[in-house]
Design an enzyme around this catalytic site. Structure first.
Site, PDB file in Angstrom:
ATOM      1  N   ASP A 118      13.000 -20.318   4.262  1.00 19.49           N
ATOM      2  CA  ASP A 118      13.392 -21.736   4.212  1.00 19.49           C
ATOM      3  C   ASP A 118      13.692 -22.211   2.794  1.00 19.49           C
ATOM      4  OD1 ASP A 118      13.067 -21.879   6.962  1.00 19.49           O
ATOM      5  OD2 ASP A 118      11.022 -22.636   6.831  1.00 19.49           O
ATOM      6  N   HIS A 174      14.726  -0.399  -3.815  1.00 17.36           N
ATOM      7  CA  HIS A 174      13.281  -0.251  -3.980  1.00 17.36           C
ATOM      8  C   HIS A 174      12.566  -1.597  -3.962  1.00 17.36           C
ATOM      9  CE1 HIS A 174       9.473   0.909  -6.103  1.00 17.36           C
ATOM     10  NE2 HIS A 174       9.622   1.977  -5.336  1.00 17.36           N
ATOM     11  N   HIS A 193      -0.879   1.265  -6.286  1.00 15.68           N
ATOM     12  CA  HIS A 193       0.558   1.030  -6.200  1.00 15.68           C
ATOM     13  C   HIS A 193       0.983  -0.241  -6.937  1.00 15.68           C
ATOM     14  CE1 HIS A 193       4.410   0.432  -3.774  1.00 15.68           C
ATOM     15  NE2 HIS A 193       4.523   1.655  -4.265  1.00 15.68           N
ATOM     16  N   ASP A 233      -1.984 -10.688 -23.898  1.00 16.87           N
ATOM     17  CA  ASP A 233      -2.826 -11.743 -24.486  1.00 16.87           C
ATOM     18  C   ASP A 233      -3.437 -12.658 -23.436  1.00 16.87           C
ATOM     19  OD1 ASP A 233      -2.209 -10.729 -26.989  1.00 16.87           O
ATOM     20  OD2 ASP A 233      -0.596 -12.181 -27.358  1.00 16.87           O
ATOM     21  N   LYS A 247       1.913  -3.017  -9.882  1.00 19.37           N
ATOM     22  CA  LYS A 247       2.623  -3.065 -11.159  1.00 19.37           C
ATOM     23  C   LYS A 247       2.244  -4.383 -11.833  1.00 19.37           C
ATOM     24  CE  LYS A 247       5.208  -0.294  -8.427  1.00 19.37           C
ATOM     25  NZ  LYS A 247       4.954  -0.087  -7.001  1.00 19.37           N
ATOM     26  N   LYS A 280      10.891  -5.283  -2.875  1.00 19.27           N
ATOM     27  CA  LYS A 280      10.031  -5.808  -1.810  1.00 19.27           C
ATOM     28  C   LYS A 280       9.932  -7.313  -2.013  1.00 19.27           C
ATOM     29  CE  LYS A 280       8.069  -1.776  -3.604  1.00 19.27           C
ATOM     30  NZ  LYS A 280       8.761  -0.792  -2.856  1.00 19.27           N
TER      31      LYS A 280
END
Length: 374
Positions: free
Chosen positions: A299, A292, A120, A127, A122, A294
């Site tokens: 603080d 979508h 899952h 380089d 990404k 997350k």
């Protein structure tokens, strides 16, 4: 400077980075495409969803171009997440020397095959010097509506500096079966003043490291906890930690989806609203596009962006990665984004919530019972 991250011995807090917040595909896609186009040696790309739609071809063409120029281009995509990616698109990449790795191909006839194990994450590393991570997949869902996309609300970051090495390590933890002895770790100089911690789950360890990071940060909160999560079905540990934070007088605000692409998870999530609201947690549902994202900021000094959902799949089964960014400069950006996003939300009132139709409550409880299978 590197130092150990408290409970997370394998996840160092690394200083000397520059971090840019990228909101939605409108900002993330151009930055990622530009980085790929500027590659001088390697492109390492990992994604859960790879589609052969307009956005997929935008990325496919630039990856093919660089591979044809002699740049080593490595691409990992998840078998289930990318199930509807057309074969001609993948063959186009292969024909142009892009090296592909399909994670956990659908093969129930093979011994030891487990359909539930998915990649899952990404990750994009160019380089070995510039990295991207967050929640955005390679699909039209995330593209700007002005370019024919659906404009899903999501968040990504671009990192430059020593922390990029940790994203590279996570990529290679999957790619190593193909990579041989090649080295992908150029010397990385400090380019900024932002401490970053990369926390990722691997196939056999660190499965709950991101959850533990959330719990520790919530326990350490002094004033406010702002969380945005697309699939919010936390376990007892997270729920208990949030309840304890409210007992300490900490403000806890959640932004959750009003429109979701996975309705059964949304129903399971909503089954928890009454419990959370009774503790004084403020819940907002985002209107408009599918949510979508997350993310979290606590603080104004602890912030996280990544692929990790607060659900059983992310806790146990999926390969995930989150970046934790420390400091008030980036934390201020995250807080501003969160407060601005509240303007696109409807607040859930506990008395009104209790009055919703009985059939909705039944569906929610039913879906919650099967939360471990979603």
């Amino acid at each position: 400077m590197r130092r150990k991250g408290g409970l997370f011995k394998n996840h160092e807090i690394i200083n000397g980075n520059r971090v840019a917040l990228l909101k939605n595909g409108r900002e993330a896609f151009p930055a990622m495409l530009a980085a790929i186009d500027g590659a001088a040696s390697t492109v390492n790309f990992e994604t859960y969803i790879l589609r052969s739609d307009k956005t997929g071809w935008r990325f496919g063409k630039i990856l093919a171009k660089k591979a044809s120029e002699g740049i080593e281009v490595n691409l990992i995509y998840d078998s289930v997440g990318s199930m509807d990616c057309e074969e001609n698109f993948l063959q186009f990449l292969i024909n142009h020397n892009v090296r592909l790795l399909e994670y956990n191909p659908i093969a129930p006839w093979k011994k030891g095959w487990k359909w539930i194990r998915r990649d899952h994450r990404k990750i994009l590393v160019v380089d070995g010097r510039v990295g991207f991570t967050g929640g955005i997949n390679i699909a039209d869902d995330y593209a700007d509506p002005a370019e024919g996309g659906k404009g899903w609300w999501d968040t990504h970051i671009q990192i430059e500096g020593p922390a990029v090495r940790e994203l590279q390590k996570l990529f290679l933890s999957i790619w190593k079966r193909e990579a041989g002895d090649r080295k992908y770790y150029p010397p990385l100089k400090e380019v900024g003043n932002t401490p970053v911690q990369i926390i990722g789950s691997r196939e056999r360890k660190n499965r709950k490291a991101i959850k533990r990071a959330y719990i520790q940060a919530i326990k350490d909160a002094k004033g406010e906890i702002y969380l945005t999560n697309a699939y919010f079905v936390p376990d007892r540990g997270i729920l208990r930690t949030i309840a304890n934070a409210r007992k300490r007088g900490i403000e806890v605000v959640l932004i959750l989806p009003m429109i979701s692409d996975v309705k059964v998870v949304q129903y399971a999530s909503r089954s928890l609203y009454t419990r959370l609201l009774s503790h004084g947690v403020k819940i907002y549902e985002r209107e408009g596009q599918v949510l979508h994202s997350k993310t979290g900021t606590i603080d104004g000094i602890w912030s996280t962006i990544g692929s990790h959902n607060m659900d059983h799949r992310s806790y146990i089964y999926d390969l995930e990665v989150n970046a934790i960014i420390y400091g008030g400069e980036f934390g201020g950006e995250m807080k501003e984004m969160f407060l601005n996003d509240l303007q696109n939300c409807r607040r859930i009132d506990i008395e009104e919530w209790k009055k919703r139709p009985v059939i909705e409550k039944v569906i929610e409880k039913f879906c919650f019972r099967f939360r471990h299978w979603m």
